[in-house]
Enzyme design. Structure first.
Site, PDB file in Angstrom:
ATOM      1  N   ASP A  18       0.873  -1.169   0.000  1.00 22.36           N
ATOM      2  CA  ASP A  18       0.000   0.000   0.000  1.00 22.36           C
ATOM      3  C   ASP A  18       0.919   1.230   0.000  1.00 22.36           C
ATOM      4  O   ASP A  18       2.116   1.120   0.297  1.00 22.36           O
ATOM      5  CB  ASP A  18      -0.887  -0.031   1.246  1.00 22.36           C
ATOM      6  CG  ASP A  18      -1.604   1.273   1.485  1.00 22.36           C
ATOM      7  OD1 ASP A  18      -2.345   1.700   0.579  1.00 22.36           O
ATOM      8  OD2 ASP A  18      -1.395   1.878   2.550  1.00 22.36           O
ATOM      9  N   ASP A  25      -0.250   5.157   0.859  1.00 21.27           N
ATOM     10  CA  ASP A  25      -0.560   6.131   1.916  1.00 21.27           C
ATOM     11  C   ASP A  25      -0.662   5.435   3.275  1.00 21.27           C
ATOM     12  O   ASP A  25      -1.487   4.547   3.475  1.00 21.27           O
ATOM     13  CB  ASP A  25      -1.872   6.843   1.611  1.00 21.27           C
ATOM     14  CG  ASP A  25      -1.774   7.729   0.382  1.00 21.27           C
ATOM     15  OD1 ASP A  25      -0.752   8.419   0.242  1.00 21.27           O
ATOM     16  OD2 ASP A  25      -2.716   7.730  -0.436  1.00 21.27           O
ATOM     17  N   ASP A  82      -1.481  -0.728   6.016  1.00 18.88           N
ATOM     18  CA  ASP A  82      -1.685  -0.142   7.343  1.00 18.88           C
ATOM     19  C   ASP A  82      -3.147  -0.057   7.749  1.00 18.88           C
ATOM     20  O   ASP A  82      -3.445   0.375   8.855  1.00 18.88           O
ATOM     21  CB  ASP A  82      -1.081   1.261   7.392  1.00 18.88           C
ATOM     22  CG  ASP A  82      -1.875   2.248   6.542  1.00 18.88           C
ATOM     23  OD1 ASP A  82      -1.990   2.015   5.320  1.00 18.88           O
ATOM     24  OD2 ASP A  82      -2.406   3.226   7.090  1.00 18.88           O
TER      25      ASP A  82
END
Length: 222
Positions: A11, A13, A172
């Protein structure tokens, strides 16, 4: 399918890039432009990872579709303007990110990729700003259903010819981990992003990028 290659998907961001300031600022500008109070910082960060229209719908579910569309365009405009003004400082990489990408990229069996809710334009700009030319597959929101749909990972595996057993998804948020689970791949949560890592149900958690290479070696030791 190649039995030798390993696919490592990131991922962006909240995982590779610390973009929380850029995201919250652009969202506040978007809401201000339509005369509405912006959601809280926590609310904004809770939807990071979703495609932008879905994220806006989650933040403002009672607004008309036309107003939601205005918010989407307002966010895009504000984010782009800030990115052009700030360059690489707009969304700095987390400590150790560039180094671990270079380390993993040097392993012949490893293929690196991204699976992100960012637009193609935003992803390309971030990659260019930080000179991250190590990704062989770049999956983004423009070409797929929003996370946690597994489409991004399935396409990355198809493009690279790597099986699910030899693929990991690193992220995250719950959207990243749920996407990885839906695709049948191993999941790794980072302990510095936008959702509490210990609440994501990932197969593994890392506390720093220094933990990643040894963990991958352990996962694929056989």
């Amino acid at each position: 399918m190649s039995g030798d290659l390993r696919l490592i998907l990131f991922d962006v961001d909240g995982t590779l890039a610390d973009s929380q300031g850029a995201i919250t600022s652009a969202m506040r500008v978007a809401f201000d432009r339509v005369g509405l109070a912006a959601p809280s910082r926590a609310e904004i960060l809770s939807i990071v990872g979703l495609s932008l229209p879905l994220a806006i719908a989650e933040l403002a579910p009672t607004l008309d579709a036309s107003v939601q569309a205005e918010l989407v365009e307002g966010y895009k405009s504000a984010y782009k303007s800030a990115r052009l003004a700030a360059g690489a400082g707009h969304s700095p990489l987390y400590p150790g990110a560039a180094e671990v990408l270079a380390e993993l990229n040097a392993v012949p069996e490893y293929l690196l990729g991204v699976a992100t809710g960012k637009s193609q334009r935003g992803l390309d700009a971030l990659i260019e700003a930080h000179e991250l030319r190590c990704f062989v597959t770049r999956q983004c929101a423009d070409h797929h259903p929003s996370k946690p749909h597994p489409s991004m990972i399935l396409r990355a595996m198809a493009d690279t010819g790597v099986a699910a057993a030899h693929t990991v998804m690193i992220g995250d948020t719950s959207f990243d981990i749920d996407m990885g689970r839906a695709a049948g791949v191993r999941t790794i949560a980072v302990n510095w992003g936008f959702h509490p890592a210990d609440q994501l149900g990932a197969d593994h958690i890392i506390d720093s990028f220094a933990d990643l290479a040894p963990l991958l070696q352990h996962i694929w030791k056989d």
